[in-house]
Motif scaffolding. Structure first.
Motif, PDB file in Angstrom:
ATOM      1  N   ARG A 174     -21.142   2.456  14.065  1.00 48.53           N
ATOM      2  CA  ARG A 174     -21.863   1.600  13.118  1.00 48.53           C
ATOM      3  C   ARG A 174     -21.033   0.371  12.764  1.00 48.53           C
ATOM      4  O   ARG A 174     -21.556  -0.743  12.661  1.00 48.53           O
ATOM      5  CB  ARG A 174     -22.176   2.381  11.834  1.00 48.53           C
ATOM      6  CG  ARG A 174     -23.286   3.402  12.016  1.00 48.53           C
ATOM      7  CD  ARG A 174     -23.469   4.195  10.739  1.00 48.53           C
ATOM      8  NE  ARG A 174     -24.462   5.256  10.892  1.00 48.53           N
ATOM      9  CZ  ARG A 174     -24.647   6.210   9.997  1.00 48.53           C
ATOM     10  NH1 ARG A 174     -23.898   6.251   8.902  1.00 48.53           N
ATOM     11  NH2 ARG A 174     -25.569   7.131  10.187  1.00 48.53           N
ATOM     12  N   GLN A 195     -21.055  -2.192  15.514  1.00 44.01           N
ATOM     13  CA  GLN A 195     -22.305  -2.946  15.550  1.00 44.01           C
ATOM     14  C   GLN A 195     -22.275  -4.070  14.509  1.00 44.01           C
ATOM     15  O   GLN A 195     -22.736  -5.168  14.755  1.00 44.01           O
ATOM     16  CB  GLN A 195     -23.439  -1.975  15.250  1.00 44.01           C
ATOM     17  CG  GLN A 195     -24.801  -2.542  15.578  1.00 44.01           C
ATOM     18  CD  GLN A 195     -25.858  -1.452  15.494  1.00 44.01           C
ATOM     19  OE1 GLN A 195     -25.784  -0.565  14.645  1.00 44.01           O
ATOM     20  NE2 GLN A 195     -26.843  -1.518  16.370  1.00 44.01           N
ATOM     21  N   LYS A 196     -21.729  -3.758  13.324  1.00 46.79           N
ATOM     22  CA  LYS A 196     -21.729  -4.747  12.249  1.00 46.79           C
ATOM     23  C   LYS A 196     -20.677  -5.827  12.460  1.00 46.79           C
ATOM     24  O   LYS A 196     -20.888  -6.986  12.106  1.00 46.79           O
ATOM     25  CB  LYS A 196     -21.505  -4.050  10.907  1.00 46.79           C
ATOM     26  CG  LYS A 196     -22.754  -3.311  10.459  1.00 46.79           C
ATOM     27  CD  LYS A 196     -22.519  -2.438   9.263  1.00 46.79           C
ATOM     28  CE  LYS A 196     -23.811  -1.690   8.921  1.00 46.79           C
ATOM     29  NZ  LYS A 196     -23.590  -0.700   7.867  1.00 46.79           N
ATOM     30  N   LEU A 197     -19.535  -5.433  13.026  1.00 49.70           N
ATOM     31  CA  LEU A 197     -18.477  -6.416  13.248  1.00 49.70           C
ATOM     32  C   LEU A 197     -18.799  -7.303  14.442  1.00 49.70           C
ATOM     33  O   LEU A 197     -18.346  -8.441  14.511  1.00 49.70           O
ATOM     34  CB  LEU A 197     -17.127  -5.703  13.487  1.00 49.70           C
ATOM     35  CG  LEU A 197     -16.515  -4.999  12.279  1.00 49.70           C
ATOM     36  CD1 LEU A 197     -15.340  -4.136  12.713  1.00 49.70           C
ATOM     37  CD2 LEU A 197     -16.065  -6.011  11.231  1.00 49.70           C
ATOM     38  N   GLY A 198     -19.585  -6.781  15.380  1.00 50.12           N
ATOM     39  CA  GLY A 198     -19.830  -7.528  16.616  1.00 50.12           C
ATOM     40  C   GLY A 198     -18.537  -7.594  17.403  1.00 50.12           C
ATOM     41  O   GLY A 198     -17.587  -6.862  17.123  1.00 50.12           O
TER      42      GLY A 198
END
Lengths: 243, 448
Positions: A212, A215-218
């Motif tokens: 997760r 995904q948020k940090l890219g």
């Protein structure tokens, strides 16, 4: 990493008599020593006020006389002793004020006893972890690859300044990783440091949290993942971190 | 009031204008009557004097010459205004009309030249053309030798033209005054209209400040009174809110005691039931206090809504209630982070309670961001939509409130949407389920 050893001593400052008694009993039953005080003045007058024989302070915010915020601010001028607030005020503003003046955690009444003990242990463990590295103030801002991580307010900002939402567990995990950049951090340590919220879900939950977070940090500015998996060992936080 | 409802206009401007119309009409009639009365008197006296003088002079001149020359002299004495003839008989009294005006004229003539009365002057009105309002004066006076000097005016003597002209002038004045007054009434009324428009906004949103500096004193007083009233209402509301919030805070301490005491209950089933009850009470307090907090939001911050929605979905999934996310990987907007998070969570809470499958859909176009939480539950009757968005309103018992809310969830969400200048829209889905959408206008201002 030591587990909470017998003999760790806590001070509890809470003005409500029965609640003070109940909290003290709950904490004591979990293997800590507790000294209770009904006001800041009573605590200041006690032999524990010099903090040398104390490991943690639990503070109510609404106290007669000088309130918990003032007490915390005063203690922080001289000491980094862990402080946990227990408050009847639940708003985000109250929480942020509490954490910004240097408390290590903020709990809202009614407190779940298991939750309280878990938080006490987590805070003590973190304080222990920082014990050897006095130069690094706990809760200082962390910067990596344009990102900004604010452990006090528990906020994460992307390079363009927008706030990225992460869960409490994801946040704890990111702080742990970012505090030890370019080092392999084991799943076990990550699990231990994520506040014991998701106890019982085992290693898998760390993997889920990591995915997760990714995904948020890219991807980092150089196109690679910021969090790299080291098969069988754990994870490495790749970007350079400055404080 | 109800009788004259259809005639009596609703607006203050129209009413004042109507009053003006009535007043001006009355003024017009009275002034017209008075002025034309005066004018006709002056005119009549003027005619009277002229006739009296001319007739007297003519009579004396004619009497002073021998009879043979009299006829020619009479004609020679005719002027542009008055025509003289010598006749053998007096002008018949039946030759013309008599009128009240004629009596006055006669009196004027005799007052000016009393000798004419002795000379047996007689005058009458003569209509020379049919269907005309013009009347001419005719008359005769006796000359010593048994002949009569007859005269007639060459111009009409009745004054309807004068009267009409006078009325026209008075009417013009009335119209000019009326027009000016109507414009002034409108101008005077404008601050009142403005005040009414602002006043109708009281209580809808933020504080309306009435600042009436240009209007009349009474309106300034009204605006001051409205400000004071708002202060008092705000004060009462604030005190109520504070009292309720204080009770909410105070209840947390005894609740904390109960929570700790419960831990000592030996019977596991009883203990867990009691823990659940305390948890519900905690939720209720939380909801209540959050509702009060909604009105006092932190400033807006640049926030990634995609990660916000994902974090909410993950949180529910970790508790065993999977929630799908559909939308972009990044979507940045200026929002009240904590409030919006609570708003979306409330919608997901409802979706989890009422449906077996639910999801968050995040969409944005140039000027609107839409966050939709959809479920496959029974939906809500459309007529209930508005009611359920109000605070402390709940679905009926039959639908159940699994999480023990106190009916503030949707109200908080709607309020948060409004704080962003947007709104909460509910819609039933086909074939079943509810879609709740938070619509947020795109806002680039950091602190709006």
């Amino acid at each position: 990493m030591e587990l909470p050893a017998r003999g760790q001593r806590l001070a509890l400052i809470e003005d409500d008599g029965p609640l003070r008694m109940l909290l003290a009993r709950c904490i004591r039953e979990n293997g800590f020593e507790v000294a209770s005080f009904c006001s800041a003045a009573e605590f200041a007058a006690s032999s524990l006020a010099d903090l040398t024989h104390l490991d943690l302070i639990i503070l109510d915010i609404m106290l007669p006389g000088s309130n918990g915020i003032d007490v915390c601010r005063k203690i922080r001028q001289t000491s980094k002793i862990p402080i946990i607030f227990i408050s009847a005020r639940a708003s985000q503003t109250d929480r942020i004020v509490g954490l910004e003046i240097g408390a290590d955690d903020y709990l809202v009444k009614p407190v779940d006893p298991d939750e309280l003990i878990a938080r006490i242990r987590a805070v003590l463990r973190r304080a222990d972890g920082h014990a050897g590295q006095d130069s690094e103030p706990a809760g200082a801002m962390l910067y990596f690859d344009g990102w900004r991580l604010d452990p006090r307010r528990r906020e994460l900002f992307a390079p363009e300044g927008e706030r990225i939402s992460v869960s409490e567990a994801e946040f704890d995990l990111l702080v742990t990783l970012a505090s030890m950049p370019q080092r392999v951090v084991s799943r076990a340590l990550l699990l231990e440091n994520s506040r014991g919220r998701q106890s019982g879900q085992g290693d898998r939950s760390v993997d889920v949290l990591i995915s997760r977070l990714r995904q948020k940090l890219g991807s980092a500015s150089n196109g690679a993942d910021m969090i790299r998996t080291v098969r069988g060992l754990g994870y490495v936080f790749v970007p350079e971190v400055t404080r | 009031m109800s009788l004259g409802w259809s005639v009596w206009p609703q607006g203050l401007t129209s009413r004042l204008v109507l009053v003006l119309v009535l007043v001006m009409t009355a003024q017009f009639l009275v002034a017209g009557l008075l002025i034309s009365g005066d004018e006709s008197k002056i005119q009549r006296e003027d005619i009277g004097r002229r006739i009296a003088e001319q007739v007297t002079v003519a009579e004396r001149l004619i009497e002073s010459v021998p009879s043979g020359q009299r006829r020619e002299l009479a004609q020679a004495l005719s002027t542009q205004h008055l025509e003289f003839r010598l006749v053998d008989e007096p002008v018949s009294r039946a030759a013309g009309r008599q009128s009240e005006m004629l009596r006055y004229l006669e009196a004027d003539i005799f007052a000016w030249e009393p000798s004419l009365q002795e000379a047996g002057l007689w005058i009458a009105l003569e209509d020379r053309k049919e269907l005309s309002l013009d009347s001419y004066l005719t008359g005769s006076v006796e000359i010593g030798d048994g002949s009569w000097l007859a005269f007639r005016t060459r111009e009409p003597v009745t004054n309807w033209r004068w009267a009409a002209f006078t009325l026209l002038r008075v009417g013009l004045v009335a119209i000019v005054i009326f027009g000016t007054a109507a414009v002034l009434v409108r101008t005077l009324n404008r601050p009142l209209v403005r005040l009414a428009e602002s006043a109708s906004l009281i209580g809808t949103d933020a504080r309306i400040h009435f600042d009436e500096k240009t209007g009349p004193r009474e309106l300034r007083r009204v605006s001051e009174a409205l400000n004071a009233m708002q202060d008092r209402v705000d004060d009462v509301l604030l005190q109520r809110t504070r009292a309720l919030a204080a009770v909410g805070h105070d209840m947390r301490t005894p609740l904390a005691r109960i929570r700790l005491r419960i831990a000592r209950i030996e019977d596991r089933v009883e203990r867990e039931a009691a823990e659940h009850d305390v948890e519900i009470m905690g939720h209720m307090l939380q909801e209540l206090l959050e509702y009060f907090d909604t009105d006092d939001p932190a400033p807006r911050t640049r926030t990634d809504l995609a990660s916000l929605c994902r974090t909410i979905c993950d949180g529910f999934e970790d508790l065993g209630n999977p929630v799908g996310y559909s939308g972009p990987d990044r979507l940045i907007a200026q929002v009240h982070h904590v409030g919006l998070r609570r708003a979306i969570e409330n919608l997901v809470d409802n979706a989890v309670d009422h449906g077996t499958s639910r999801g968050i859909v995040l969409r944005a176009d140039d000027d609107m961001i839409r966050i939709t939480v959809a479920d496959n539950g029974p939906g809500i009757p459309e007529e209930e939509f508005q009611r359920l968005m109000r605070p402390f309103e709940r679905m009926d018992k039959a639908r159940g409130e699994a999480n023990g809310g106190i009916g503030l969830g949707l109200a908080i969400t709607a309020r948060v949407a409004e704080l962003h200048g947007g709104r909460l829209v509910l819609r039933n889905r086909e074939p079943n389920g509810l879609a709740a959408t938070i619509e947020l206008p795109v806002c680039d201002e950091p602190s709006a």
